[in-house]
Motif scaffolding. Structure first.
Motif, mmCIF file in Angstrom:
data_model
loop_
_atom_site.group_PDB
_atom_site.id
_atom_site.type_symbol
_atom_site.label_atom_id
_atom_site.label_comp_id
_atom_site.label_asym_id
_atom_site.label_seq_id
_atom_site.Cartn_x
_atom_site.Cartn_y
_atom_site.Cartn_z
ATOM 1 N N UNK A 1 0.837 -1.212 0.000
ATOM 2 C CA UNK A 1 0.000 0.000 0.000
ATOM 3 C C UNK A 1 0.866 1.255 0.000
ATOM 4 N N UNK A 2 2.014 1.197 0.647
ATOM 5 C CA UNK A 2 2.922 2.337 0.656
ATOM 6 C C UNK A 2 3.600 2.498 -0.700
ATOM 7 N N UNK A 3 4.042 1.399 -1.270
ATOM 8 C CA UNK A 3 4.813 1.447 -2.519
ATOM 9 C C UNK A 3 3.988 1.927 -3.700
ATOM 10 N N UNK A 4 2.734 1.522 -3.772
ATOM 11 C CA UNK A 4 1.939 1.793 -4.963
ATOM 12 C C UNK A 4 1.652 3.279 -5.141
ATOM 13 N N UNK A 5 1.794 4.040 -4.079
ATOM 14 C CA UNK A 5 1.627 5.491 -4.142
ATOM 15 C C UNK A 5 2.530 6.116 -5.203
ATOM 16 N N UNK A 6 3.725 5.573 -5.373
ATOM 17 C CA UNK A 6 4.736 6.213 -6.212
ATOM 18 C C UNK A 6 4.594 5.892 -7.694
ATOM 19 N N UNK A 7 3.655 5.031 -8.077
ATOM 20 C CA UNK A 7 3.505 4.661 -9.478
ATOM 21 C C UNK A 7 3.072 5.866 -10.315
ATOM 22 N N UNK A 8 1.904 6.438 -9.978
ATOM 23 C CA UNK A 8 1.435 7.619 -10.693
ATOM 24 C C UNK A 8 2.332 8.822 -10.469
ATOM 25 N N UNK A 9 2.897 8.896 -9.287
ATOM 26 C CA UNK A 9 3.791 9.990 -8.921
ATOM 27 C C UNK A 9 4.975 10.063 -9.882
ATOM 28 N N UNK A 10 5.593 8.920 -10.157
ATOM 29 C CA UNK A 10 6.781 8.903 -11.014
ATOM 30 C C UNK A 10 6.430 9.147 -12.477
ATOM 31 N N UNK A 11 5.336 8.557 -12.941
ATOM 32 C CA UNK A 11 4.977 8.649 -14.354
ATOM 33 C C UNK A 11 4.618 10.071 -14.778
ATOM 34 N N UNK A 12 4.030 10.845 -13.879
ATOM 35 C CA UNK A 12 3.494 12.157 -14.253
ATOM 36 C C UNK A 12 4.348 13.322 -13.780
ATOM 37 N N UNK A 13 5.483 13.069 -13.153
ATOM 38 C CA UNK A 13 6.304 14.142 -12.594
ATOM 39 C C UNK A 13 6.773 15.129 -13.666
ATOM 40 N N UNK A 14 7.375 14.636 -14.735
ATOM 41 C CA UNK A 14 7.904 15.518 -15.776
ATOM 42 C C UNK A 14 6.781 16.213 -16.545
ATOM 43 N N UNK A 15 5.732 15.491 -17.021
ATOM 44 C CA UNK A 15 4.630 16.202 -17.686
ATOM 45 C C UNK A 15 3.996 17.275 -16.799
ATOM 46 N N UNK A 16 3.951 17.043 -15.489
ATOM 47 C CA UNK A 16 3.356 18.019 -14.574
ATOM 48 C C UNK A 16 4.153 19.318 -14.563
ATOM 49 N N UNK A 17 5.487 19.225 -14.573
ATOM 50 C CA UNK A 17 6.300 20.440 -14.569
ATOM 51 C C UNK A 17 6.177 21.210 -15.877
ATOM 52 N N UNK A 18 6.050 20.482 -16.990
ATOM 53 C CA UNK A 18 5.830 21.141 -18.282
ATOM 54 C C UNK A 18 4.490 21.864 -18.265
ATOM 55 N N UNK A 19 3.472 21.234 -17.696
ATOM 56 C CA UNK A 19 2.143 21.862 -17.597
ATOM 57 C C UNK A 19 2.201 23.110 -16.723
ATOM 58 N N UNK A 20 2.951 23.051 -15.629
ATOM 59 C CA UNK A 20 3.046 24.209 -14.737
ATOM 60 C C UNK A 20 3.615 25.418 -15.468
ATOM 61 N N UNK A 21 4.653 25.213 -16.253
ATOM 62 C CA UNK A 21 5.255 26.344 -16.972
ATOM 63 C C UNK A 21 4.263 26.935 -17.972
ATOM 64 N N UNK A 22 3.379 26.100 -18.505
ATOM 65 C CA UNK A 22 2.430 26.554 -19.523
ATOM 66 C C UNK A 22 1.282 27.354 -18.908
ATOM 67 N N UNK A 23 0.685 26.855 -17.838
ATOM 68 C CA UNK A 23 -0.531 27.496 -17.298
ATOM 69 C C UNK A 23 -0.248 28.378 -16.090
ATOM 70 N N UNK A 24 0.947 28.289 -15.498
ATOM 71 C CA UNK A 24 1.272 29.088 -14.321
ATOM 72 C C UNK A 24 1.145 28.279 -13.045
#
Length: 543
Positions: free
Chosen positions: A138-161
């Protein structure tokens, strides 16, 4: 550190009084000339030519780049005093930092929530956690979505603020956390843990990236430590757990109150962030036009962060992947993150296993986090003061390493020694994050590479976090093997920090030799750049 100065000879008007202006605009000045407004150094010239700011078409539309360009052009030639520099920095500290601190506290509560809830039998019964294997999964599975979306999330932040991105992150996280209150069964817990990881994706690296738009390189570690140390949420979460688990009604158990009370403020904070956190300095409504130019000039004359233009996200990723420095930062982070990814989950359990009751164990988690906060701030403050990162990281690694060694060797011998060791572990581990990430932000340039790079470091490193909870597979042996593995990882982190510091010092010396060996004609042929690449021989790395 090599400070880049703007060439003003081409921008000065030919008026006689212009020669009274200081020729170096890289630092603030003690007084302002009377001809400030007439020479274009007031910081409002280009902004004054803009009309009303156009309304953004939809939530995900980008900010108007014309305003960013106007503020950057004004920042090129603005002249300001030390008093103005101090006042601008204070305004940023008073407006930006509190919002980021509160957002981070609420975003991080799950790290301590589930650890505090796990030692409550009703929580384990509700979600069918019957053994240590189910708990660590239950602890480990938290990081699955976390790792996959980290880079796209930062690109989105620069785009929308940043304000809109943090709104999305906090809202998604808050709703997922709130759903845990009413969920039941092990499968539901696993799904919600994945959703929590998705909600948190990009938040860590996003905050580092965001703060780099507001502060100089030697101001960054202290601000990151104030904004992003999980000791806040650890201490507050422990206090709340100590009180709330006693609440037991016909509708909700104590552990449900814990999630309810901590999820709702996160959703409220999401809306506060959306409406009050400025996306970038050029869009800050609490600044006058001149103050925007000064705020931009402060960082432009240090490392020139660019909110628009430059590398695309894909180009930034390619630049990061081929950079040995990025991989070394990732190795440092991944190694110490083994401990960071496990200690908040296992701290209440470790204290509980020392012989304390579940309720008292939750209360006793507060003291290590409070003392740890002191070490986080002290290390970051001294690192900024000395403008040095490598030796500070090595020192924090040693502190936490000693703590784990004591835990591994004294688990059965001394309750006092084991509890003391938890102070060393928490203080050492949590002081590493602001030091390493501010160092990475200092060493990766241009801005688009920095944004992708910080996300890359966190994302790739947290793939290790998927497996990290599994090292605590030996509850019957007082987790001795888990502590030993954590200690070994910290030793590796210490070695990598030393290697990276040595490499960056060598790069600085090589760049200095290259520049000293160039003629004035060769130096003049070096390209004029809005933002210097870290591969440029004029770039200086903080070590």
């Amino acid at each position: 550190m090599i400070t880049r100065t703007s060439e003003i000879s081409q921008s000065l008007s030919p008026e006689p009084d212009v020669e009274k202006l200081p020729l170096n605009l890289s630092e603030p000045h003690t007084s302002l000339p009377h001809t400030l407004s007439s020479t274009g150094h007031s910081g409002v010239t280009h902004q004054g030519k803009l009309g009303a700011r156009p309304k953004r078409r939809h939530f995900f539309s980008a900010l108007d780049p014309n305003y960013a360009e106007a503020v950057n052009l004004d920042a090129e030639n603005v002249v300001y005093t030390f008093e103005e520099d101090t006042r601008i920095k204070r305004k940023i500290d008073n407006r930006v930092l509190p919002l980021i601190i509160c957002s981070f506290i609420f975003n991080q509560f799950d790290r301590t929530n589930i650890g505090n809830a796990h030692i409550i039998p009703a929580f384990n019964k509700n979600f069918g956690i019957t053994d240590n294997n189910k708990w660590t999964l239950a602890l480990s599975i938290f990081y699955v979505g976390y790792c996959l979306l980290e880079i796209p999330a930062n690109v989105l932040q620069r785009h929308i603020g940043a304000n809109r991105f943090f709104f999305l992150s906090l809202t998604f996280w808050g709703l997922s956390s709130l759903s845990i209150v009413y969920a039941k069964g092990y499968a539901a817990l696993l799904v919600l843990r994945v959703l929590l990881g998705i909600g948190e994706a990009g938040f860590y690296a996003g905050v580092i990236y965001y703060l780099s738009f507001w502060y100089k390189r030697h101001e960054l570690a202290m601000r990151i430590s104030l904004c992003m140390t999980a000791t806040y949420s650890g201490a507050i979460g422990g206090l709340l757990a100590f009180g709330l688990v006693r609440a037991d009604t016909a509708l909700l158990d104590g552990w449900q109150f814990l999630y309810l009370v901590e999820a709702i403020p996160a959703i409220i904070m999401a809306f506060v962030t959306l409406f009050f956190l400025p996306a970038f300095p050029f869009s800050a409504s609490f600044f006058t036009p001149r103050e925007k130019a000064i705020a931009q000039a402060r960082v432009n004359r240090d490392h020139r962060p660019q909110s628009h233009g430059g590398m695309t996200g894909w180009q930034g990723l390619k630049a990061v992947v081929i950079d040995p420095n990025a991989w070394m930062f990732m190795s440092i982070y991944a190694s110490f993150n083994v401990g960071v990814a496990t200690i908040p989950y296992f701290l209440p359990t470790l204290i509980n296993d020392l012989g304390f009751t579940a309720i008292n164990a939750q209360g006793l988690t507060v003291a290590p986090y409070v003392l740890g906060w002191g070490m986080v701030v002290l290390q970051a403050w001294h690192s900024d003061k000395t403008r040095e990162r490598g030796w500070h990281i090595i020192f924090s690694c040693v502190i936490s390493f000693v703590g784990y060694v004591i835990l591994a060797t004294s688990a059965r011998k001394s309750v006092g020694a084991s509890y003391f060791a938890l102070f060393l572990v928490v203080g050492g581990l949590y002081s590493l994050f602001p030091l390493v990430m501010s160092w990475a932000a200092n060493a990766l340039s241009p801005t688009s590479k920095r944004g992708v790079g910080t996300a890359f470091i966190v994302s790739i490193s947290n793939t290790v976090s998927i497996a990290s909870p599994q090292i605590y597979f030996d509850p019957e042996d007082d987790y001795v093997k888990g502590h030993a593995i954590s200690a070994s990882c910290l030793f590796l982190s210490m070695l990598m920090a030393f290697a990276l510091r040595t490499r960056l010092s060598w790069l600085n010396n090589r760049n200095a030799q290259r520049l000293s060996g160039m003629s004035e004609e060769e130096k003049a042929l070096l390209p004029a750049v809005n933002e210097m690449d870290d591969q440029d021989p004029r770039y200086g790395f903080m070590t």
